[in-house]
Design a protein around this motif. Structure first.
Motif, PDB file in Angstrom:
ATOM      1  N   PRO A   1      20.140   4.428  34.430  1.00  9.08           N
ATOM      2  CA  PRO A   1      20.048   2.985  34.674  1.00  9.08           C
ATOM      3  C   PRO A   1      21.147   2.265  33.921  1.00  9.08           C
ATOM      4  N   PRO A   2      21.388   0.994  34.260  1.00  8.67           N
ATOM      5  CA  PRO A   2      22.422   0.250  33.521  1.00  8.67           C
ATOM      6  C   PRO A   2      21.954  -0.070  32.104  1.00  8.67           C
ATOM      7  N   CYS A   3      22.914  -0.160  31.195  1.00  6.23           N
ATOM      8  CA  CYS A   3      22.583  -0.556  29.825  1.00  6.23           C
ATOM      9  C   CYS A   3      22.283  -2.047  29.814  1.00  6.23           C
ATOM     10  N   ASN A   4      21.207  -2.434  29.136  1.00  2.00           N
ATOM     11  CA  ASN A   4      20.791  -3.833  29.148  1.00  2.00           C
ATOM     12  C   ASN A   4      21.362  -4.651  27.988  1.00  2.00           C
ATOM     13  N   GLY A   5      22.095  -4.019  27.090  1.00  2.00           N
ATOM     14  CA  GLY A   5      22.707  -4.745  25.981  1.00  2.00           C
ATOM     15  C   GLY A   5      21.825  -4.921  24.768  1.00  2.00           C
ATOM     16  N   SER A   6      20.572  -4.511  24.877  1.00  3.80           N
ATOM     17  CA  SER A   6      19.653  -4.664  23.730  1.00  3.80           C
ATOM     18  C   SER A   6      19.526  -3.382  22.928  1.00  3.80           C
ATOM     19  N   GLU A   7      20.318  -2.379  23.280  1.00  3.17           N
ATOM     20  CA  GLU A   7      20.231  -1.119  22.543  1.00  3.17           C
ATOM     21  C   GLU A   7      20.712  -1.315  21.096  1.00  3.17           C
ATOM     22  N   VAL A   8      20.011  -0.666  20.171  1.00  2.87           N
ATOM     23  CA  VAL A   8      20.333  -0.783  18.748  1.00  2.87           C
ATOM     24  C   VAL A   8      20.502   0.620  18.171  1.00  2.87           C
ATOM     25  N   LEU A   9      21.671   0.874  17.589  1.00  4.33           N
ATOM     26  CA  LEU A   9      21.944   2.194  17.031  1.00  4.33           C
ATOM     27  C   LEU A   9      20.997   2.540  15.886  1.00  4.33           C
ATOM     28  N   ALA A  10      20.624   1.523  15.119  1.00  4.17           N
ATOM     29  CA  ALA A  10      19.783   1.785  13.951  1.00  4.17           C
ATOM     30  C   ALA A  10      18.420   2.328  14.325  1.00  4.17           C
ATOM     31  N   ASN A  11      17.989   2.137  15.575  1.00  4.81           N
ATOM     32  CA  ASN A  11      16.671   2.595  16.005  1.00  4.81           C
ATOM     33  C   ASN A  11      16.683   4.022  16.521  1.00  4.81           C
ATOM     34  N   THR A  12      17.852   4.647  16.561  1.00  4.62           N
ATOM     35  CA  THR A  12      17.939   6.022  17.060  1.00  4.62           C
ATOM     36  C   THR A  12      17.841   7.010  15.910  1.00  4.62           C
ATOM     37  N   GLY A  13      17.331   8.173  16.215  1.00  3.57           N
ATOM     38  CA  GLY A  13      17.253   9.237  15.214  1.00  3.57           C
ATOM     39  C   GLY A  13      18.277  10.322  15.485  1.00  3.57           C
ATOM     40  N   ASN A  14      19.408   9.929  16.014  1.00  4.23           N
ATOM     41  CA  ASN A  14      20.436  10.886  16.406  1.00  4.23           C
ATOM     42  C   ASN A  14      21.185  11.428  15.196  1.00  4.23           C
ATOM     43  N   ILE A  15      21.780  12.618  15.383  1.00  5.19           N
ATOM     44  CA  ILE A  15      22.543  13.239  14.296  1.00  5.19           C
ATOM     45  C   ILE A  15      23.771  12.409  13.931  1.00  5.19           C
ATOM     46  N   TYR A  16      24.194  11.544  14.829  1.00  4.32           N
ATOM     47  CA  TYR A  16      25.372  10.702  14.540  1.00  4.32           C
ATOM     48  C   TYR A  16      25.123   9.828  13.310  1.00  4.32           C
ATOM     49  N   SER A  17      23.959   9.208  13.228  1.00  2.16           N
ATOM     50  CA  SER A  17      23.677   8.276  12.128  1.00  2.16           C
ATOM     51  C   SER A  17      22.992   8.948  10.945  1.00  2.16           C
ATOM     52  N   ASP A  18      22.786  10.261  11.016  1.00  3.58           N
ATOM     53  CA  ASP A  18      22.143  10.990   9.919  1.00  3.58           C
ATOM     54  C   ASP A  18      23.197  11.307   8.848  1.00  3.58           C
ATOM     55  N   VAL A  19      23.058  10.672   7.700  1.00  7.89           N
ATOM     56  CA  VAL A  19      24.039  10.871   6.625  1.00  7.89           C
ATOM     57  C   VAL A  19      23.443  11.689   5.483  1.00  7.89           C
ATOM     58  N   SER A  20      22.365  12.418   5.747  1.00  6.22           N
ATOM     59  CA  SER A  20      21.731  13.207   4.690  1.00  6.22           C
ATOM     60  C   SER A  20      22.460  14.521   4.429  1.00  6.22           C
ATOM     61  N   GLN A  21      23.248  14.998   5.398  1.00  9.98           N
ATOM     62  CA  GLN A  21      23.954  16.268   5.227  1.00  9.98           C
ATOM     63  C   GLN A  21      25.439  16.076   5.530  1.00  9.98           C
ATOM     64  N   LEU A  22      26.091  15.246   4.745  1.00  7.80           N
ATOM     65  CA  LEU A  22      27.521  14.970   4.963  1.00  7.80           C
ATOM     66  C   LEU A  22      28.339  16.084   4.338  1.00  7.80           C
ATOM     67  N   ARG A  23      28.664  17.061   5.142  1.00  9.52           N
ATOM     68  CA  ARG A  23      29.447  18.196   4.669  1.00  9.52           C
ATOM     69  C   ARG A  23      30.830  18.187   5.337  1.00  9.52           C
ATOM     70  N   ILE A  24      30.865  18.363   6.662  1.00 12.78           N
ATOM     71  CA  ILE A  24      32.154  18.293   7.357  1.00 12.78           C
ATOM     72  C   ILE A  24      32.702  16.871   7.290  1.00 12.78           C
ATOM     73  N   SER A  25      31.817  15.887   7.381  1.00 12.88           N
ATOM     74  CA  SER A  25      32.273  14.493   7.249  1.00 12.88           C
ATOM     75  C   SER A  25      32.945  14.285   5.898  1.00 12.88           C
ATOM     76  N   TYR A  26      32.403  14.900   4.871  1.00 12.26           N
ATOM     77  CA  TYR A  26      33.001  14.797   3.537  1.00 12.26           C
ATOM     78  C   TYR A  26      34.365  15.482   3.514  1.00 12.26           C
ATOM     79  N   ASN A  27      34.515  16.585   4.254  1.00 13.51           N
ATOM     80  CA  ASN A  27      35.823  17.247   4.345  1.00 13.51           C
ATOM     81  C   ASN A  27      36.860  16.332   5.002  1.00 13.51           C
ATOM     82  N   VAL A  28      36.425  15.622   6.058  1.00 19.70           N
ATOM     83  CA  VAL A  28      37.329  14.669   6.704  1.00 19.70           C
ATOM     84  C   VAL A  28      37.731  13.572   5.715  1.00 19.70           C
TER      85      VAL A  28
END
Length: 860
Positions: free
Chosen positions: A374-401
């Motif tokens: 369906p089309p995106c309605n514009g009310s989506e909020v990243l903070a409400n997702t539990g995706n690995i993208y926003s998970d900063v508990s295991q910053l290992r490769i990100s820390y290498n970058v």
């Protein structure tokens, strides 16, 4: 594959010739890279970057007759997108920092390499081309002086060969193949990811630490798996361990072959198996192990899959729970999460990757809606997702970058602060800051050495590898059924010792706390003895831990030696240590509790005595023979206090005092109660006509009875102390790790006589009080004496079996408990009713009430 190989070779040759030629006076636009999406931010110095934002490339085979169609990639990778955003975060953080590159800003050009070597090479060519595909005259000087990336070792191998031709420094954040340390092949390659050489060294030390000597090894069918597993096998063999089997996981995951290699685990009987492979190959292996119900193996992991989310699903919990392996060090990067959550398609319309990210994250379409999304309605909020993208508990490769960006910034900063005459180049010259050459930046990168805000040093060795630091990860299941990557140790190449393990925090396979053992070894450590195993290779034998009380202090001991009676084996069974001395002391909880109860009882006794002193002129106190009452209270006070002699380390003085003090004190108390009981009984008999019994039970006679009864116990105790007194003794046996300090009674006969005489007095008191329990009187004391003697006898009858069966200091505790319980019984049963009337029922504390018959008697 043949067409692709030819195409790659032709492309590399064409573009290498075009870019490296110093004779060309004009630049030509290379059309084959103009279709690549790129994220650009202008700056004084541009940093190139390659991230595998997609897992595969969708494109038709080249025809070589027409221009290829624009490349399409599929399978958006949220974790890699976080890595890319971390790079942008670090660059913006540096641009705001006035201490680093104060007069310059960093920009970036980021390409998606789509996880394929061919596409990685094309993006590297685009970075070297230096044109962004815009209109107008191409600008060759736009070529970036440094590249961050790529992710996998296979991709970096291709890119590093190409960039090495032009001495363009490449800093990888996720390529660990040991082959990349070869500076002859890859002269400009550096990385913030430790080489597999260090990981294998750490794994070998882990195996040595736990004494595992019969190890199975699985390797992925690629350079990473084969190279790492072979190095591991060589290292552990040097340490004296044996390799139970070495198997290669086929790339096609053929079912027959997978079944065969998993069966090898059961055939060899090994309990510890290393899997050095990528996560997709490891998953195929574990799936087959799950089908064969292989749940008792302790898996050792390579860095590639120890924190892989694809393996932490519930289906693998039964076999992977307790797995252990090394992961690169993690860090908590402040303010990164808000930076990650800032994204929105409306805020970054020029970012070619945000739209794909948003559509994949929310499963919607930002363009025309389709039947699938369906089309995106514009009310989506990243903070409400539990995706690995926003998970900063295991910053290992990100820390290498993050470290890679800061390494480049520090190298550039050093270049800009170069003092003429002290530079690193010929004649002490410095680089031209207005025209930074890649080969000059490469030299500075090789020599950087700084400490970041997390207290970690960043530097490269002569092979371009960073300092090896790993976290030892243990897979542990938490209450909600999820896997927790618990850090239970570390490996740091710069520290001594390099390997530190928190064994108490480890949960092994099968939810066990005990370290699993592998029975094949070339040496048994101190604390164990060798036991050969028939029909096994010569290096295979069991290491049997010495029994308690036995030790072996040398390697490969054939037998364990017993410790002397005063000593006991330590936990490692490699030396004898003095046994622990055990006695009931004032420092342990039991001793403190008994002390408090004894002092409380003595205080209660003194309180009752104070009441009797203050009310000594009242009828109730007079009627109950105040002299005997005070004598009983004094003896009870001594009974409570004599319990204190049983607490503390036994000495000759305390051992002699213990039993004699409580024997005499209880004899005095019971003698007084006996005299009181006889007086109560005879007082009733004296009221009968013609009876003149009371003349034989006057105050003088009562004192005589008390003195005579107490003197008998006194004689017994004095004889006991003079003939065979109690003495302190050490109870030592080879079967226990403690020396029990106790008081030997000296003469069991004397001890029995003391207890027996107390029992005789208690029995006589009980019988006399029992006969007088129903005498008609408003306050019949004999009834309360009966209850007190009943409690007294019950306590000491129960004392005998408890005393005999209690071990160590509990024997003394049982005796103290019996003394205190019987003392409290006497105090409460005899004096509580009197205190109740004196304090709460003063109307009954009259001569008239006490002299009158009871109500029940008046009815008859």
């Amino acid at each position: 594959m043949a067409y692709n190989s030819v195409y790659v070779c032709v492309t590399v040759l064409f573009f290498s010739t075009l870019i490296s030629s110093q004779l060309l006076q004009t630049c030509r636009l290379i059309r084959s890279t103009s279709d690549l999406p790129v994220l650009t931010s202008e700056g004084d110095i541009m940093i190139g970057a390659l991230f595998s934002l997609h897992d595969t490339v969708l494109e038709s085979p080249p025809s070589f007759t027409e221009e290829p169609h624009p490349t399409q990639c599929s399978g958006f990778n949220f974790r890699t997108f976080r890595w890319m955003q971390t790079m942008i975060f670090a660059i913006e953080e540096i641009n705001r920092d006035k201490r680093l590159l104060a007069n310059l800003t960093l920009g970036y050009k980021i390409y998606d390499s789509c996880s394929t070597p061919f596409h990685a090479l094309r993006t590297a060519l685009a970075l070297m081309n230096g044109n962004e595909g815009g209109t107008g005259k191409p600008k060759c000087r736009g070529r970036v002086p440094v590249v961050i990336g790529d992710g996998g070792s296979t991709l970096s191998l291709v890119v590093a060969r190409f960039l090495g031709v032009f001495h363009v420094p490449q800093v990888s954040y996720f390529s660990s193949c040991a082959c990349l340390s070869n500076k002859l092949e890859f002269p400009s390659f550096l990385r913030t990811m430790p080489s597999d050489f260090f990981q294998v060294d750490a794994l070998a030390q882990l195996v040595q630490h736990f004494g595992w000597s019969w190890i199975g090894t699985f390797a992925g069918d690629d350079a990473y798996g084969r190279g790492g597993a072979q190095i591991f096998n060589d290292e552990v063999t040097k340490l004296g361990a044996c390799i139970a089997f070495y198997e290669i996981i086929p790339k096609n995951h053929d079912q027959t072959e997978m079944s065969r290699i998993v069966k090898r685990i059961r055939e060899t009987g090994t309990r510890v198996v290393l899997v050095f492979a990528l996560e997709q190959d490891a998953r195929a292996l574990f799936w087959e192990a799950l089908q064969q119900n292989l749940t008792s193996i302790q898996w050792l992991a390579s860095e590639a899959w120890i924190t892989a989310a694809v393996l932490s699903t519930p289906e693998f919990h039964s076999i992977l729970q307790g797995s252990m392996g090394y992961a690169i060090r993690r860090a908590d990067i402040p303010r990164l999460q808000p930076f990650l959550l800032r994204l929105h398609p409306s805020k970054y319309p020029q970012d070619p990757f945000v739209v794909q990210f948003w559509q994949e994250m929310f499963k919607c379409s930002l363009g025309t809606s389709t039947s699938i999304r369906p089309p995106c309605n514009g009310s989506e909020v990243l903070a409400n997702t539990g995706n690995i993208y926003s998970d900063v508990s295991q910053l290992r490769i990100s820390y290498n970058v993050y470290k890679a960006v800061y390494a480049i910034a520090h190298a550039l900063d050093s270049m800009l602060h170069c003092e003429p005459g002290k530079g690193p180049f010929a004649g002490g010259s410095c680089p031209n800051s207005s025209s930074i050459q890649p080969w000059q930046l490469l030299d500075y990168l090789k020599h950087i050495h700084f400490t970041n805000d997390f207290g970690e040093e960043t530097k490269f060795d002569r092979n371009g590898d960073p300092v090896a630091m790993y976290d030892l990860i243990n897979w542990q299941l938490i209450g909600n059924g999820e896997v927790r990557y618990a850090t239970v140790g570390r490996f740091d190449e710069t520290m001594q010792p390099k390997l530190v393990i928190e064994e108490k925090n480890i949960i092994w396979n099968g939810n066990q706390r005990q370290v699993p053992t592998s029975v094949c070894s070339t040496s048994c450590p101190p604390g164990t003895r060798k036991a050969t195993r028939p029909n096994f290779p010569l290096c295979c034998f069991d290491c049997i831990i010495c029994a308690a009380g036995e030790v072996s202090n040398q390697t490969d001991a054939l037998e364990c030696e017993k410790c002397l009676p005063e000593f006991w084996s330590n936990t490692r069974r490699d030396t004898c240590i003095p046994k622990l001395v055990e006695f009931l002391s004032y420092n342990d909880t039991m001793g403190i509790t008994l002390l408090a109860v004894a002092l409380l009882g003595s205080c209660f006794t003194l309180a009752v005595a104070l009441i009797f002193v203050l009310k000594r002129h009242t009828p109730l106190v007079k009627a109950n023979n105040s002299e005997l009452s005070f004598l009983i209270l004094s003896s009870l006070w001594l009974c409570f206090l004599c319990a204190l002699a049983f607490i503390g380390q036994p000495t000759s003085w305390s051992c002699g005092l213990r039993h004699t003090a409580f024997g005499i004190a209880f004899s005095l108390c019971l003698s007084c109660i006996l005299g009181k009981t006889m007086v109560v009984l005879m007082a009733f008999r004296a009221t009968l006509p013609g009876t003149n019994v009371m003349k034989w039970f006057g105050p003088l006679q009562q004192r005589g009875i008390i003195f005579l009864c107490t003197a008998v116990q006194l004689v017994i105790c004095c004889t006991w102390l003079s003939v065979a007194p109690p003495v302190p003794r050490k109870l030592m046996t080879r079967e226990t790790a403690r020396i029990i300090l106790l008081c030997d009674v000296g003469s069991p006969l004397a001890f029995s006589l003391v207890l027996g005489y107390i029992g005789l007095l208690a029995a006589v008191c009980f019988l006399l009080a029992f006969f007088a329990r129903k005498l008609p009187d408003n306050f019949n004391e004999a009834k309360f004496i009966t209850f007190s003697m009943l409690i007294f006898c019950a306590v000491w009858i129960a004392f005998v079996p408890a005393y005999v069966s209690s071990p160590g200091k509990y024997t003394v505790a049982v005796e103290i408990f019996a003394i205190l319980a019987s003392s409290y019984g006497l105090l409460l049963c005899i004096f509580t009713p009197k205190c109740y009337i004196i304090l709460l029922k003063p109307e009954k504390n009259t001569k008239r009430y006490l002299m009158s018959k009871s109500n029940s008697e008046r009815k008859y």
